[in-house]
Write an enzyme that holds these catalytic residues in place. Structure first.
Site, short mmCIF file in Angstrom:
data_model
loop_
_atom_site.label_atom_id
_atom_site.label_comp_id
_atom_site.label_asym_id
_atom_site.label_seq_id
_atom_site.Cartn_x
_atom_site.Cartn_y
_atom_site.Cartn_z
N ARG A 179 -9.37 1.37 8.81
CA ARG A 179 -8.97 0.00 9.17
C ARG A 179 -10.06 -0.72 9.94
NH1 ARG A 179 -3.08 0.74 9.08
NH2 ARG A 179 -2.09 -1.22 9.61
N ARG B 180 11.95 -1.67 10.51
CA ARG B 180 10.86 -1.07 11.29
C ARG B 180 10.64 -1.85 12.57
NH1 ARG B 180 5.45 0.33 7.90
NH2 ARG B 180 4.42 -0.82 9.56
N LYS C 20 0.83 -1.22 0.00
CA LYS C 20 0.00 0.00 0.00
C LYS C 20 0.86 1.26 0.00
CE LYS C 20 -2.02 -1.07 3.90
NZ LYS C 20 -1.29 -2.31 4.25
N ARG D 91 -0.12 -8.52 13.68
CA ARG D 91 -0.69 -7.51 12.78
C ARG D 91 -1.55 -8.17 11.70
NH1 ARG D 91 4.49 -4.69 10.84
NH2 ARG D 91 3.11 -3.63 9.38
N ARG E 153 12.09 -5.93 4.25
CA ARG E 153 11.81 -4.48 4.18
C ARG E 153 12.86 -3.68 4.95
NH1 ARG E 153 6.04 -1.93 5.36
NH2 ARG E 153 6.14 -3.20 7.24
#
Ligand code: AP5
Length: 217
Positions: free
Chosen positions: A88, A160, A13, A171, A127
């Site tokens: 969300r 992160r 996203k 998550r 990532r």
């Protein structure tokens, strides 16, 4: 163009929101980025949000609606926006509808990025993000030109805090329980566009643009 990008954590996203923001000249509104900045600056919002984010839980709706209400008041939103990571929950979606009604505007499309769980995990492990400007990379799929260095601002890339394996699992399960119902919600509203998010980044973007132009809808 008023857009919402929907999909599981790691679906791409943020990556596509940045490209859409440049392409349409509209602001990229990421509640995750706003919250991470608040946490790193130690603001009152950041202090409240930190405990939820570290556990992979959603930050309470009232805090999130406050952020969005304020952000939509900024003049750059008059041309439109691309929302990434918001709404969300059904409650947040209803809240957004109300805010847009008050401004006599509405969403043009909600894009759902379909990516299976197995692929999401690989995306998290690779990532890397810029600790300074927030640019996102992937060690294999979207590497920086110089190892561990941001192409945009030259700062060091970091992992992160919520990309740890246990947090990622949480998550994804929070997404399944609280956010996934939005797919049906926006389908009923006639706004949903689904996209195969497993293709390479540039192919996903090309397809996205042609879908938004109405060529493939
Ligand atoms: P947030 O920052 O919104 O995280 P998220 O939704 O979990 O999504 P991510 O940022 O992890 O993934 P993404 O889909 O943007 O993927 P990306 O483009 O980076 O939220 C973080 C936390 O904040 C939440 O857990 C919650 O606590 C809180 N929060 C935020 N908003 C909230 C809200 N509205 N309500 C309540 N709480 C909220 O891509 C991932 C990786 O894959 C990158 O390395 C990228 O380079 C790579 N990649 C991207 N596309 C491709 C592709 N097509 N092929 C291969 N690799 C790709």
């Amino acid at each position: 163009m008023n857009l919402v990008l929907l999909g599981p954590p790691g679906a791409g996203k943020g990556t596509q929101a940045k490209k859409l923001s440049d392409y349409y000249g509209i602001p990229h509104i990421s509640t995750g980025d706003i919250l991470r900045t608040a946490v790193s600056e130690g603001t009152a919002l950041g202090l409240k949000a930190k405990e939820y984010m570290e556990k992979g839980l959603l930050v309470p709706d009232d805090l999130i609606m406050g952020i969005i209400g304020e952000r939509l008041e900024k003049p750059d939103c008059r041309k439109g926006f691309v929302m990434d990571g918001f709404p969300r929950t059904i409650n947040q979606a209803e809240g957004l509808k109300k805010l847009l009604d008050e401004k006599n505007t509405k969403l043009d499309a909600v894009v759902y990025f379909d990516v299976p769980k197995g692929e999401l995990i690989e995306r998290f492990t690779g990532r890397r993000v810029c600790g300074r400007c927030g640019a996102t990379y992937h060690v294999r799929y979207n590497p920086p030109s110089r190892e561990n260095t941001c192409d945009k601002c030259g700062s060091e890339l970091i992992i992160r805090a919520d990309d740890k394996k246990e947090t990622v699992e949480k998550r994804i399960s929070v997404y399944e329980d609280e956010t996934k119902p939005l797919i049906q919600y926006y389908e009923k509203e006639g706004l949903l566009i689904s996209i195969d998010g497993t293709k390479p980044i540039d192919e996903v973007f090309e397809e996205l643009i042609s879908l938004l132009r109405g060529e493939k809808r």
